[in-house]
Design an enzyme around this catalytic site. Sequence first.
Site, PDB file in Angstrom:
ATOM      1  N   HIS A   1     -12.854  -2.652   2.395  1.00 46.06           N
ATOM      2  CA  HIS A   1     -11.422  -2.762   2.655  1.00 46.06           C
ATOM      3  C   HIS A   1     -11.061  -2.399   4.088  1.00 46.06           C
ATOM      4  O   HIS A   1     -10.660  -3.247   4.863  1.00 46.06           O
ATOM      5  CB  HIS A   1     -10.665  -1.867   1.653  1.00 46.06           C
ATOM      6  CG  HIS A   1      -9.195  -2.029   1.659  1.00 46.06           C
ATOM      7  ND1 HIS A   1      -8.418  -1.764   0.549  1.00 46.06           N
ATOM      8  CD2 HIS A   1      -8.328  -2.393   2.627  1.00 46.06           C
ATOM      9  CE1 HIS A   1      -7.147  -1.974   0.839  1.00 46.06           C
ATOM     10  NE2 HIS A   1      -7.070  -2.356   2.107  1.00 46.06           N
TER      11      HIS A   1
ATOM     12  N   HIS B   1      -7.493  -2.600   8.922  1.00 46.27           N
ATOM     13  CA  HIS B   1      -8.695  -3.321   8.500  1.00 46.27           C
ATOM     14  C   HIS B   1      -9.556  -3.584   9.732  1.00 46.27           C
ATOM     15  O   HIS B   1     -10.100  -4.675   9.900  1.00 46.27           O
ATOM     16  CB  HIS B   1      -8.333  -4.647   7.826  1.00 46.27           C
ATOM     17  CG  HIS B   1      -7.494  -4.499   6.600  1.00 46.27           C
ATOM     18  ND1 HIS B   1      -6.909  -5.583   5.975  1.00 46.27           N
ATOM     19  CD2 HIS B   1      -7.134  -3.417   5.874  1.00 46.27           C
ATOM     20  CE1 HIS B   1      -6.222  -5.166   4.910  1.00 46.27           C
ATOM     21  NE2 HIS B   1      -6.342  -3.855   4.844  1.00 46.27           N
TER      22      HIS B   1
ATOM     23  N   GLU C   1       0.807  -1.215   0.000  1.00 46.53           N
ATOM     24  CA  GLU C   1       0.000   0.000   0.000  1.00 46.53           C
ATOM     25  C   GLU C   1       0.844   1.271   0.000  1.00 46.53           C
ATOM     26  O   GLU C   1       0.305   2.370   0.152  1.00 46.53           O
ATOM     27  CB  GLU C   1      -0.929   0.017   1.221  1.00 46.53           C
ATOM     28  CG  GLU C   1      -1.959  -1.077   1.262  1.00 46.53           C
ATOM     29  CD  GLU C   1      -3.063  -0.910   0.234  1.00 46.53           C
ATOM     30  OE1 GLU C   1      -2.906  -0.091  -0.693  1.00 46.53           O
ATOM     31  OE2 GLU C   1      -4.092  -1.601   0.366  1.00 46.53           O
TER      32      GLU C   1
ATOM     33  N   HIS D   1      -3.066   2.796   8.319  1.00 44.48           N
ATOM     34  CA  HIS D   1      -4.098   2.089   7.543  1.00 44.48           C
ATOM     35  C   HIS D   1      -4.387   0.770   8.237  1.00 44.48           C
ATOM     36  O   HIS D   1      -3.468  -0.017   8.508  1.00 44.48           O
ATOM     37  CB  HIS D   1      -3.612   1.831   6.125  1.00 44.48           C
ATOM     38  CG  HIS D   1      -4.452   0.842   5.359  1.00 44.48           C
ATOM     39  ND1 HIS D   1      -5.827   0.902   5.313  1.00 44.48           N
ATOM     40  CD2 HIS D   1      -4.106  -0.252   4.625  1.00 44.48           C
ATOM     41  CE1 HIS D   1      -6.292  -0.090   4.578  1.00 44.48           C
ATOM     42  NE2 HIS D   1      -5.268  -0.815   4.161  1.00 44.48           N
TER      43      HIS D   1
END
Length: 215
Positions: free
Chosen positions: A154, A94, A74, A92
């Site tokens: 996502h 999940h 990413e 980031h």
Amino acid sequence: MLLGDERRLLCEYGRRASGTGLVIGTSGNLSVRVDDLVAVTPSGISLDRLEPGDCPIVDVEGRLVEGELQPSSETPMHLAVYTATGAGAIVHTHSTFATVIATTMTELPPIHYNALLLGGTVRVADYATYGTPELAANVREALKDRRAVLLANHGGVTFGDDLGAAFEATRLLEWLCEVYVRARSIGEPRVLTEEQLSAVVQRAFHPPTFPRRED
């Protein structure tokens, strides 16, 4: 070792993200920017097992500067956010409730005034395959005037002036998503109006004063 302190912070916050359930296994990634260099978590290693030397260094063009391991897949998304904002760090994840919202809604409405700390309504960026320029572009677009974005089907992305601020933004995003999901289980959540949100902003910039007691 370049950006040694920043690499150590990536390990520290990687362990915190894993320990608080914001990431599972090798999912999720973090980065810190210093001038034209970015320290980022590597691909394929659980965040709770990182050592500083595991974290590669890239420049803002995405070229590997130092490190034996490959940067997170990413990394293009991180670099896109850096070029579009004044971010000093990005997280980031999940996380569960953020992903629930990201798979069912087009935005997270402001049902609590703390949403203002992220810029208000949190947009859901259009879906694109992870690690692609398309996803990076979608995230950059959805982040305009915001500090957080949800990625369709996502997860979530937040940024801050430093890694501590970015991590707290991620915790707040997950909390807001959880409150919304739990509220929906018993009724329709009330969304704060623009007038109500403006009143909160005014309150923050013009806090009340209390008279001093005279003994």
